[in-house]
Every structure is written in structure tokens, then in C-alpha cells.
Design an enzyme around this catalytic site. Sequence first.
Site, PDB file in Angstrom:
ATOM      1  N   LYS A 286      35.569  29.828  44.799  1.00  0.00           N
ATOM      2  CA  LYS A 286      35.020  30.507  43.619  1.00  0.00           C
ATOM      3  C   LYS A 286      33.619  29.998  43.276  1.00  0.00           C
ATOM      4  CE  LYS A 286      39.657  31.448  41.819  1.00  0.00           C
ATOM      5  NZ  LYS A 286      40.507  31.504  40.622  1.00  0.00           N
TER       6      LYS A 286
ATOM      7  N   TYR B  76      41.465  41.663  40.809  1.00  0.00           N
ATOM      8  CA  TYR B  76      42.399  41.069  39.855  1.00  0.00           C
ATOM      9  C   TYR B  76      43.109  42.113  38.989  1.00  0.00           C
ATOM     10  CZ  TYR B  76      40.919  36.241  40.834  1.00  0.00           C
ATOM     11  OH  TYR B  76      40.692  35.018  41.413  1.00  0.00           O
TER      12      TYR B  76
ATOM     13  N   ASN C 128      38.679  27.150  38.615  1.00  0.00           N
ATOM     14  CA  ASN C 128      39.645  26.320  39.346  1.00  0.00           C
ATOM     15  C   ASN C 128      39.421  26.334  40.862  1.00  0.00           C
ATOM     16  OD1 ASN C 128      40.557  28.851  39.873  1.00  0.00           O
ATOM     17  ND2 ASN C 128      42.642  28.542  39.125  1.00  0.00           N
TER      18      ASN C 128
ATOM     19  N   HIS D  98      41.013  30.422  45.360  1.00  0.00           N
ATOM     20  CA  HIS D  98      42.070  31.431  45.244  1.00  0.00           C
ATOM     21  C   HIS D  98      42.835  31.504  46.559  1.00  0.00           C
ATOM     22  CE1 HIS D  98      44.045  35.348  44.785  1.00  0.00           C
ATOM     23  NE2 HIS D  98      43.682  35.534  46.040  1.00  0.00           N
TER      24      HIS D  98
ATOM     25  N   GLU E  29      44.281  42.015  49.982  1.00  0.00           N
ATOM     26  CA  GLU E  29      43.047  41.302  49.636  1.00  0.00           C
ATOM     27  C   GLU E  29      42.087  41.246  50.825  1.00  0.00           C
ATOM     28  OE1 GLU E  29      44.540  37.608  48.004  1.00  0.00           O
ATOM     29  OE2 GLU E  29      45.354  38.639  46.242  1.00  0.00           O
TER      30      GLU E  29
HETATM   31  P1  AMP Z   1      46.248  34.188  40.602  1.00  0.00           P
HETATM   32  O1  AMP Z   1      46.251  35.639  40.968  1.00  0.00           O
HETATM   33  O2  AMP Z   1      47.597  33.594  40.353  1.00  0.00           O
HETATM   34  O3  AMP Z   1      45.353  33.357  41.504  1.00  0.00           O
HETATM   35  O4  AMP Z   1      45.579  34.076  39.155  1.00  0.00           O
HETATM   36  C1  AMP Z   1      44.312  34.578  39.029  1.00  0.00           C
HETATM   37  C2  AMP Z   1      43.380  33.651  38.382  1.00  0.00           C
HETATM   38  O5  AMP Z   1      43.401  33.900  36.991  1.00  0.00           O
HETATM   39  C3  AMP Z   1      43.646  32.169  38.500  1.00  0.00           C
HETATM   40  O6  AMP Z   1      43.235  31.616  39.714  1.00  0.00           O
HETATM   41  C4  AMP Z   1      42.803  31.660  37.359  1.00  0.00           C
HETATM   42  O7  AMP Z   1      41.435  31.617  37.729  1.00  0.00           O
HETATM   43  C5  AMP Z   1      42.999  32.736  36.322  1.00  0.00           C
HETATM   44  N1  AMP Z   1      44.040  32.344  35.387  1.00  0.00           N
HETATM   45  C6  AMP Z   1      45.373  32.351  35.582  1.00  0.00           C
HETATM   46  N2  AMP Z   1      46.007  31.907  34.483  1.00  0.00           N
HETATM   47  C7  AMP Z   1      45.048  31.621  33.584  1.00  0.00           C
HETATM   48  C8  AMP Z   1      45.063  31.157  32.235  1.00  0.00           C
HETATM   49  N3  AMP Z   1      46.197  30.861  31.612  1.00  0.00           N
HETATM   50  N4  AMP Z   1      43.887  30.988  31.622  1.00  0.00           N
HETATM   51  C9  AMP Z   1      42.733  31.284  32.237  1.00  0.00           C
HETATM   52  N5  AMP Z   1      42.654  31.744  33.508  1.00  0.00           N
HETATM   53  C10 AMP Z   1      43.793  31.909  34.171  1.00  0.00           C
END
Ligand code: AMP
Length: 176
Positions: free
Chosen positions: A26, A67, A133, A136, A147
Site C-alpha cells: 500500500k 474494495y 497497514n 493487502h 483481484e
Molecule cells: P480486507 O479486504 O480484509 O483486506 O480489508 C480491507 C482493508 O480495509 C484493510 O486492509 C484495511 O486497510 C481496511 N480496514 C479494515 N477494517 C478497518 C477498520 N476497522 N478501520 C479502518 N480500516 C479498516
Amino acid sequence: PSYITHDQRLLRLRGGDRESTFAMLKPDVASDTHTVDEIKQRIAEAGLSIERERVCRLSRRRCGKFYAEHRTRPFYPALLGFMSSGPVVMLELSGESAIGAWRSLIGPTSTETARKEAPRSLRAMYGSDNTRNAAHGSDSPASAAREIRLMFQKPAWRRLEVYAGLAAAFLLTKRE
Ligand code: AMP
């Protein structure tokens, strides 16, 4: 090995349980070449190979498509803002159980949890919070396929360019 089942033998003949997954570094880490190199080193150590790599800056619209499943979540606008804020490194990884292997390498979504539960994970080492974070990873074979298709497919205008090139070549050779 003499004691493998028929199913296991078939699996091996087909190349083992090799999988492909979609990985993305990221904007919080993608511009730092030193960090990107360290992450690539960890990828190699995990026995994964990089099949394709693409560095680019994603538009907000493309991040929205990527997303889409999170559209109704409160963090969605911040997520799109962050993901489109700078270059990302997109990777297609392959290897045995690549989906799970890459997800365990990146660690839990929350950086705080990652630091407690998986201190060697990429999110523990390079992430700063839930949104920033570091990386991904696809969560299933179906999302990996989706994806990879979404992020590595040439945009429509690039495909048009190829057709236009072919048409021009055809017209030019007809004239001889
Ligand atoms: P994922 O598809 O599980 O990778 O989730 C997508 C992304 O959304 C995560 O990698 C984070 O960057 C973001 N994300 C998920 N949960 C949270 C949260 N509680 N607060 C902020 N960002 C989040």
C-alpha cells in the site's frame, strides 16, 4: 514416498497445491524502495514466487471497485482516500498454499493486534494503524482470481490501441 493416496498423487501430477494470490503493497510502504526490497526478501523466504509486478497509482474509482464489498463500512471513504494517495506495488504471487502463506506473512488487519500477536508480520513491522497497514492479500481463491483480473487487465483504451495498431498494419500491407 510410497504411502501417498491416489488423490495426493493426482494433486502432485497437477503441480501440487500451487495457488496464485494477489498481493498489494500500500501507499504507506510502496514508495520506500528499501522496505519494498525487504518485503520481497520475505516473500522469497516464504517460498513464494513473484509472477507479475505492476507499480502504479490507483484512481479513487479503481480503489472503489477493488474494495466494493466494504462500500457500506464507516472506514470506506478513508480507505479510498489512502489507497489512492500514492503509488502501490501490485504483485501476483504463486506457490504452495500461496493465499494462506501470504496472509500469514502480512498478519492481522490491525497493526496493534499484529504487534501483539505476530511481531514478525509485515503489518506489525511496517503498518501504523487499521487503514495504513502496509499490505493487502486476497482471502480466497475466488477473490484472488477477481483481484488479479481487475488489477492486471489492460484498461479498455490500451486494448483499443492494440486493435488500432493491428488495423493500421493490415491497411498498410494491403496497399503494397
Ligand atoms: P480486507 O479486504 O480484509 O483486506 O480489508 C480491507 C482493508 O480495509 C484493510 O486492509 C484495511 O486497510 C481496511 N480496514 C479494515 N477494517 C478497518 C477498520 N476497522 N478501520 C479502518 N480500516 C479498516
